[in-house]
Design an enzyme around this catalytic site. Structure first.
Site, PDB file in Angstrom:
ATOM      1  N   CYS A  52       0.859  -1.180   0.000  1.00 21.28           N
ATOM      2  CA  CYS A  52       0.000   0.000   0.000  1.00 21.28           C
ATOM      3  C   CYS A  52       0.898   1.234   0.000  1.00 21.28           C
ATOM      4  CB  CYS A  52      -0.904  -0.005   1.235  1.00 21.28           C
ATOM      5  SG  CYS A  52      -1.849   1.529   1.427  1.00 21.28           S
ATOM      6  N   ASP A  59      -0.355  -5.790   0.337  1.00 24.27           N
ATOM      7  CA  ASP A  59      -1.624  -6.054  -0.336  1.00 24.27           C
ATOM      8  C   ASP A  59      -1.436  -7.324  -1.154  1.00 24.27           C
ATOM      9  OD1 ASP A  59      -3.157  -3.817   0.492  1.00 24.27           O
ATOM     10  OD2 ASP A  59      -2.115  -2.552  -0.957  1.00 24.27           O
ATOM     11  N   VAL A  74       5.537 -14.100 -24.093  1.00 27.12           N
ATOM     12  CA  VAL A  74       6.328 -13.652 -22.945  1.00 27.12           C
ATOM     13  C   VAL A  74       7.063 -14.872 -22.386  1.00 27.12           C
ATOM     14  CG1 VAL A  74       4.486 -13.913 -21.205  1.00 27.12           C
ATOM     15  CG2 VAL A  74       6.331 -12.278 -20.826  1.00 27.12           C
ATOM     16  N   GLU A  75       8.314 -14.696 -22.040  1.00 27.92           N
ATOM     17  CA  GLU A  75       9.090 -15.764 -21.430  1.00 27.92           C
ATOM     18  C   GLU A  75       8.653 -15.849 -19.973  1.00 27.92           C
ATOM     19  OE1 GLU A  75      11.353 -18.021 -19.329  1.00 27.92           O
ATOM     20  OE2 GLU A  75      11.943 -15.934 -19.031  1.00 27.92           O
ATOM     21  N   SER A  76       8.210 -17.031 -19.543  1.00 28.67           N
ATOM     22  CA  SER A  76       7.505 -17.154 -18.265  1.00 28.67           C
ATOM     23  C   SER A  76       8.374 -16.882 -17.043  1.00 28.67           C
ATOM     24  CB  SER A  76       6.837 -18.517 -18.148  1.00 28.67           C
ATOM     25  OG  SER A  76       7.792 -19.545 -18.177  1.00 28.67           O
ATOM     26  N   HIS A  93      -3.986  -0.562  -6.017  1.00 30.80           N
ATOM     27  CA  HIS A  93      -4.394  -1.766  -6.751  1.00 30.80           C
ATOM     28  C   HIS A  93      -4.596  -1.469  -8.233  1.00 30.80           C
ATOM     29  CE1 HIS A  93      -4.821  -3.246  -2.788  1.00 30.80           C
ATOM     30  NE2 HIS A  93      -6.127  -3.130  -2.637  1.00 30.80           N
ATOM     31  N   GLU A  94      -5.276  -0.375  -8.505  1.00 29.01           N
ATOM     32  CA  GLU A  94      -5.591  -0.017  -9.895  1.00 29.01           C
ATOM     33  C   GLU A  94      -4.311   0.178 -10.703  1.00 29.01           C
ATOM     34  OE1 GLU A  94      -8.933   1.543  -7.229  1.00 29.01           O
ATOM     35  OE2 GLU A  94      -6.755   1.469  -7.128  1.00 29.01           O
TER      36      GLU A  94
END
Length: 154
Positions: A52, A59, A74-76, A93-94
């Site tokens: 936060c 969070d 995307v390479e994991s 969060h947003e």
């Protein structure tokens, strides 16, 4: 063996430390060997953590990322390290949810991407954040993200 796909990767197959911030994280990509085929890829991160920005308290979220690749995947391992780099990152969060989606779109130029951030409640109220890069592709099976509305999520 498809070694030519991995020639430019710097993290796969290496001992790699967790980046200190999302800005320090290196997201890597590999060529999509099925670029002519429309299909959906899903990554689920049920233990995503950030801080936060007001209190510094942790969070937690369950992230679901769906994308329809174009020329790149995307390479994991790099994605795992990138998501882990939020552990010490302070943001709402947003901002966390949308910034992850935007960074992946910038890296991959997918045909479509969506991210669902299902955040666990603090102060008694969950905040769920959803973003997608455009209209859902027609004629392609895109499954429900499968995370139920908050009822003691787990």
């Amino acid at each position: 063996m498809m070694s030519h796909y991995t020639d430019n990767l710097t993290q796969l197959g290496q001992s790699t430390t967790l980046p200190q911030s999302p800005e320090d994280a290196v997201l890597e990509r590999v060529p999509n060997p099925r670029a002519e085929t429309a299909y959906c890829v899903r990554f689920t991160q049920p233990e995503f953590t950030s801080l936060c920005p007001m209190t510094g308290q942790p969070d937690f979220a369950h992230l679901v990322i769906d994308y329809v690749p174009g020329e790149w995947l995307v390479e994991s391992k790099s994605l795992k390290l990138y998501l882990g780099s939020f552990r010490n990152h302070g943001a709402f969060h947003e901002d966390c949810t949308v910034s992850i989606g935007l960074r992946l779109v910038e890296l991959l130029a997918p045909k479509w991407l969506r991210i669902g951030g299902y955040w666990y409640p603090r102060g008694g109220m969950p905040i769920d954040v959803f973003w997608q890069s455009g209209a859902t592709p027609e004629g392609l099976w895109i499954p429900d993200q499968g995370v139920a509305p908050y009822r003691g999520r787990g």
